[in-house]
Design a protein around this motif. Structure first.
Motif, mmCIF file in Angstrom:
data_model
loop_
_atom_site.group_PDB
_atom_site.id
_atom_site.type_symbol
_atom_site.label_atom_id
_atom_site.label_comp_id
_atom_site.label_asym_id
_atom_site.label_seq_id
_atom_site.Cartn_x
_atom_site.Cartn_y
_atom_site.Cartn_z
ATOM 1 N N LEU A 144 0.830 -1.202 0.000
ATOM 2 C CA LEU A 144 0.000 0.000 0.000
ATOM 3 C C LEU A 144 0.865 1.253 0.000
ATOM 4 C CD1 LEU A 144 -2.687 -1.072 2.639
ATOM 5 C CD2 LEU A 144 -2.931 -1.021 0.144
ATOM 6 N N TYR A 145 1.940 1.217 0.782
ATOM 7 C CA TYR A 145 2.882 2.341 0.857
ATOM 8 C C TYR A 145 3.515 2.587 -0.516
ATOM 9 C CZ TYR A 145 7.286 4.706 2.199
ATOM 10 O OH TYR A 145 8.363 5.550 2.290
ATOM 11 N N SER A 146 3.967 1.525 -1.161
ATOM 12 C CA SER A 146 4.613 1.640 -2.466
ATOM 13 C C SER A 146 3.655 2.160 -3.529
ATOM 14 C CB SER A 146 5.185 0.281 -2.893
ATOM 15 O OG SER A 146 6.150 -0.177 -1.973
ATOM 16 N N ALA A 147 2.385 1.800 -3.384
ATOM 17 C CA ALA A 147 1.373 2.222 -4.358
ATOM 18 C C ALA A 147 0.820 3.617 -4.061
ATOM 19 C CB ALA A 147 0.227 1.214 -4.383
ATOM 20 N N PHE A 161 -0.777 4.527 1.260
ATOM 21 C CA PHE A 161 -0.496 4.747 2.689
ATOM 22 C C PHE A 161 0.645 5.743 2.787
ATOM 23 C CE2 PHE A 161 1.801 3.943 6.650
ATOM 24 C CZ PHE A 161 0.765 3.950 7.569
ATOM 25 N N SER A 162 0.427 6.829 3.515
ATOM 26 C CA SER A 162 1.430 7.888 3.619
ATOM 27 C C SER A 162 2.209 7.736 4.925
ATOM 28 C CB SER A 162 0.768 9.272 3.547
ATOM 29 O OG SER A 162 -0.280 9.367 4.495
ATOM 30 N N LYS A 163 3.359 7.087 4.836
ATOM 31 C CA LYS A 163 4.182 6.873 6.024
ATOM 32 C C LYS A 163 4.713 8.198 6.542
ATOM 33 C CE LYS A 163 7.975 4.077 7.802
ATOM 34 N NZ LYS A 163 8.568 5.150 8.604
ATOM 35 N N GLN A 164 4.674 8.369 7.852
ATOM 36 C CA GLN A 164 5.133 9.607 8.466
ATOM 37 C C GLN A 164 6.651 9.608 8.670
ATOM 38 O OE1 GLN A 164 1.973 8.730 11.466
ATOM 39 N NE2 GLN A 164 2.060 10.948 11.765
ATOM 40 N N THR A 165 7.189 10.787 8.733
ATOM 41 C CA THR A 165 8.600 10.948 9.074
ATOM 42 C C THR A 165 8.765 10.860 10.591
ATOM 43 O OG1 THR A 165 8.414 13.347 9.346
ATOM 44 C CG2 THR A 165 8.865 12.517 7.108
ATOM 45 N N ASP A 166 10.003 10.749 11.033
ATOM 46 C CA ASP A 166 10.267 10.740 12.473
ATOM 47 C C ASP A 166 9.709 11.990 13.141
ATOM 48 O OD1 ASP A 166 11.474 8.335 13.099
ATOM 49 O OD2 ASP A 166 13.509 9.041 12.746
ATOM 50 N N LYS A 167 9.866 13.125 12.491
ATOM 51 C CA LYS A 167 9.382 14.374 13.074
ATOM 52 C C LYS A 167 7.863 14.363 13.208
ATOM 53 C CE LYS A 167 9.790 19.410 12.621
ATOM 54 N NZ LYS A 167 10.375 20.519 11.832
ATOM 55 N N GLU A 168 7.180 13.838 12.207
ATOM 56 C CA GLU A 168 5.720 13.760 12.257
ATOM 57 C C GLU A 168 5.257 12.770 13.331
ATOM 58 O OE1 GLU A 168 4.650 14.791 7.592
ATOM 59 O OE2 GLU A 168 5.228 12.744 8.155
ATOM 60 N N ILE A 169 5.965 11.659 13.451
ATOM 61 C CA ILE A 169 5.616 10.684 14.485
ATOM 62 C C ILE A 169 5.890 11.262 15.870
ATOM 63 C CG2 ILE A 169 6.221 8.442 15.482
ATOM 64 C CD1 ILE A 169 6.552 7.366 12.664
ATOM 65 N N ALA A 170 6.950 12.046 15.988
ATOM 66 C CA ALA A 170 7.238 12.695 17.268
ATOM 67 C C ALA A 170 6.087 13.614 17.671
ATOM 68 C CB ALA A 170 8.542 13.480 17.176
ATOM 69 N N ALA A 171 5.561 14.359 16.705
ATOM 70 C CA ALA A 171 4.421 15.240 16.997
ATOM 71 C C ALA A 171 3.196 14.418 17.401
ATOM 72 C CB ALA A 171 4.110 16.104 15.776
ATOM 73 N N GLU A 172 3.018 13.251 16.774
ATOM 74 C CA GLU A 172 1.905 12.375 17.135
ATOM 75 C C GLU A 172 2.082 11.828 18.546
ATOM 76 O OE1 GLU A 172 0.348 9.284 14.293
ATOM 77 O OE2 GLU A 172 1.123 7.951 15.869
#
Length: 387
Positions: free
Chosen positions: A264-267, A270-281
């Protein structure tokens, strides 16, 4: 007519162990009750894929327990707790593969203090309650000094077990359950085919607590991708506020190439988050945890923040401050910490001020030609090594 209902339906193949256990069970004796995972559809999970689930006959589990007990007794009678590798070689020489595994398990357990036992594989509570109680009682009989017996379990399974049976399991020695909640968001749970709902998680968690067992809930930051990040953080915190688990364990999302979520990610679905985005989450998630007395653990290399650990409510401000500090760092400093953490050079933000550790992180970035612009793709590759 002769009653064969209690006879095993398969031949005993020797002592067995499954492929995984929680990091907190590193010193535990591993006893395999079931093989693989009965659900096995989660799109993010690489474990057990292509493997068939099965229940091990209780008699086989009992024989495993007898085998490891024999080696524990032999080792202690012969060497106490001070044996060496040289001492073990003559013992292992004539053993078959299963017996060697049992001997190795006995060695690891003795060296770890013989305090805990972990029941494998992914969902041991799916077997008949009376069968599990029989196994637990036998463990208590042979290893009365044990302080903790634990298991993975699915929320969907636990909510179907009668409270009285859970209480009997607790009385027989089962005193900690590990549940892969992953998320409290129904949207996220559906996206990743978890096979459980927020209501399942809450009901199961409360049932475990009611039975007097410790509850360890696993949460996966990043699992909702960019689109569901906020829902993931808010709904997961809301579920945990209701449950008040003893432990909340973070396991940040990593996507190996061979799982369904990677497709799904490759297609681009699914938009995988960056470390910075995950940190905010993670920061939003921590801020929303209210009225709980849970212990937060970040005991896995996949997590960017090893030091974000503590007990609520007293350590909440300290933990949120750590994440806020990272988010305020300049891009170059964020890059150094990301790479240094995933290569084992850095474990806390303060390590950036250590000249030696900083130099090692800088060298790692230079070696792999990592910059603030490509650090997230580089980290994705580094994280795949730990799955």
């Amino acid at each position: 007519m002769k009653d064969n209902s209690k006879k095993p339906t398969e031949d005993y193949q020797g002592f067995e162990q499954g492929p995984i256990r929680p990091p907190s069970e590193a010193a535990s004796l591993l006893i395999r009750v079931t093989r693989n995972c009965p659900w096995n559809r989660c799109t993010f999970c690489p474990v057990y894929k292509g493997e068939k689930f099965s229940l091990r006959p209780v008699e086989h589990v009992i024989r495993d327990i007898d085998t490891v007990h024999r080696f524990v007794t032999l080792l202690q009678d012969s060497f106490g707790s001070g044996f060496t590798t040289a001492d073990l070689s003559p013992l292992a020489k004539d053993l078959d593969m299963g017996e060697r595994m049992a001997l190795s398990s006995a060695v690891n357990w003795i060296r770890g203090g013989k305090k805990s036992i972990f029941l494998q594989d992914a969902n041991s509570l799916i077997i008949k309650p009376d069968n599990l109680i029989r196994i637990l009682s036998y463990l208590q009989k042979l290893f009365p000094q044990v302080e903790r017996i634990t298991s993975y379990a699915r929320s969907h399974t636990i909510r179907r077990i009668e409270d009285e049976k859970l209480a009997e399991m607790r009385a027989a020695g089962l005193n900690r359950i590990h549940i892969g909640m992953e998320s409290g968001s129904d949207k996220v749970l559906k996206l990743v085919k978890k096979g459980s709902t927020k209501e399942d998680h809450i009901t199961a968690g409360l049932k475990v607590k009611k039975a007097g067992m410790e509850l360890s809930e696993y949460v996966m930051p990043g699992l909702g991708g960019r689109e569901l990040s906020r829902d993931h953080a808010l709904e997961t915190a809301d579920a945990l506020n209701t449950i008040n688990a003893d432990f909340i364990r973070l396991r940040s999302l990593a996507i190996p190439d061979h799982v369904e979520l990677f497709q799904l990610y490759s297609a681009g679905k699914f938009s995988k988050q960056t470390d910075k985005e995950i940190a905010a989450e993670i920061l939003l998630f921590l801020q929303q945890l209210e009225g709980v007395t849970s212990t937060l653990k970040s005991d896995h290399i996949l997590n960017l923040f090893e030091e974000v650990q503590g007990v609520f409510p007293e350590d909440k401000e300290r933990m949120t401050t750590i994440v806020e500090t990272f988010l305020r760092l300049p891009p170059h400093e964020q890059m150094l910490f990301q790479v240094g953490r995933r290569t084992g050079v850095l474990s806390r933000l303060a390590d950036l001020k250590d000249p030696g550790k900083r130099a090692m992180a800088e060298a790692g970035c230079a070696r792999f030609q990592i910059s603030p612009e490509n650090v997230d793709s580089a980290v994705d590759e580094l994280m795949k090594r730990f799955i």
